[in-house]
Design an enzyme around this catalytic site. Sequence first.
Site, PDB file in Angstrom:
ATOM      1  N   GLN A  75      -4.071  -1.468   9.791  1.00 23.71           N
ATOM      2  CA  GLN A  75      -3.979  -2.799   9.195  1.00 23.71           C
ATOM      3  C   GLN A  75      -4.509  -3.830  10.189  1.00 23.71           C
ATOM      4  O   GLN A  75      -4.125  -3.847  11.352  1.00 23.71           O
ATOM      5  CB  GLN A  75      -2.522  -3.124   8.840  1.00 23.71           C
ATOM      6  CG  GLN A  75      -2.329  -4.468   8.164  1.00 23.71           C
ATOM      7  CD  GLN A  75      -3.042  -4.558   6.821  1.00 23.71           C
ATOM      8  OE1 GLN A  75      -2.988  -3.635   6.030  1.00 23.71           O
ATOM      9  NE2 GLN A  75      -3.708  -5.673   6.588  1.00 23.71           N
TER      10      GLN A  75
ATOM     11  N   LYS B  53       0.823  -1.205   0.000  1.00 23.42           N
ATOM     12  CA  LYS B  53       0.000   0.000   0.000  1.00 23.42           C
ATOM     13  C   LYS B  53       0.861   1.261   0.000  1.00 23.42           C
ATOM     14  O   LYS B  53       0.536   2.247  -0.679  1.00 23.42           O
ATOM     15  CB  LYS B  53      -0.941  -0.012   1.208  1.00 23.42           C
ATOM     16  CG  LYS B  53      -2.047  -1.063   1.081  1.00 23.42           C
ATOM     17  CD  LYS B  53      -2.772  -1.327   2.386  1.00 23.42           C
ATOM     18  CE  LYS B  53      -3.807  -2.428   2.235  1.00 23.42           C
ATOM     19  NZ  LYS B  53      -4.441  -2.843   3.488  1.00 23.42           N
TER      20      LYS B  53
ATOM     21  N   ASP C  65     -10.615   3.957   4.926  1.00 27.54           N
ATOM     22  CA  ASP C  65     -10.792   2.515   4.760  1.00 27.54           C
ATOM     23  C   ASP C  65     -12.228   2.094   5.072  1.00 27.54           C
ATOM     24  O   ASP C  65     -12.585   0.921   4.933  1.00 27.54           O
ATOM     25  CB  ASP C  65      -9.818   1.767   5.685  1.00 27.54           C
ATOM     26  CG  ASP C  65      -9.557   0.335   5.238  1.00 27.54           C
ATOM     27  OD1 ASP C  65      -9.764   0.040   4.043  1.00 27.54           O
ATOM     28  OD2 ASP C  65      -9.158  -0.490   6.076  1.00 27.54           O
TER      29      ASP C  65
END
Length: 288
Positions: A102, A58, A125
């Site tokens: 994450q 990413k 996200d």
Amino acid sequence: MSQTQTARLMDGVGLARRIVEETSSKAAELARRVGVTPCLATVLVGEDPASVTYVRMKRARCAKAGIESRHVSLPATTTTAELVETLQSLSQDAGVHGILLQHPVGPHIDERAAFEAIAPEKDVDGVTMRSFGAMSFGLPGFASCTPGGIMRLLDEYEVDLAGQRAVVVGRSAILGKPVGMLLLARDATVTYCHSRTTDLAAIVQEADVVVAAVGRPRLVRGEDIKPGAVVIDAGYNPGNVGDVDFDTARTRARLITPVPGGVGPMTIAVLLAQTVDAASIQLGLAGR
């Protein structure tokens, strides 16, 4: 479509590339207009090899898209309180426009409490309850990235969802549940299935659109795919195996995503696009 024909593959790689190119142009324009480079902060707890790889990927994509990445690496012993404090600090940092935690973060951490520490305007996200609520009610906000990517793929291949029966196999808070709400917003009739669903095969057999997002290799049998259906495989299991029995399913479906190369690239592309959108909104330039 006859059962002997082969489905058209839905190319997530090519579409993701175009989205990233558009995102890169928007980031460059933002930097030119106000001298600010959009910034995505990534937070990683521990050193799980898969998570380390995902974050590295990413960050590399950020660099290619002209997005600054700021990485925060925390030890595996990090407590919920410490993680929440880190995320709150990033939320208050004007130089950070998007935050990615994450996951998974470890069984000793309250993951939901950590997600909720992310400011909604920086939740690129789409993991907070506020983001889910906004998405469900059609209000401004950021969709979960994988569901958002799935919808863009369906749009790219001109899949008309109105009146179609969509079956979502999976009910996770960041994939199954939100993609079902997005499909519902497009006037699809949505059925959620999961590990305790009785006679999954019978339900799948009636689906015009199947979204497999349960994390079990080949759980959805190819022979159960309705001829002419659209199949979105959001699963990724060891050995590059999805949640759908691809080889058989592609002989029945009209459209199908490959694994890899389908949903995966779209997830990162949407993450980057939403980071630049977040920066534009926070700088008061959205829509200008």
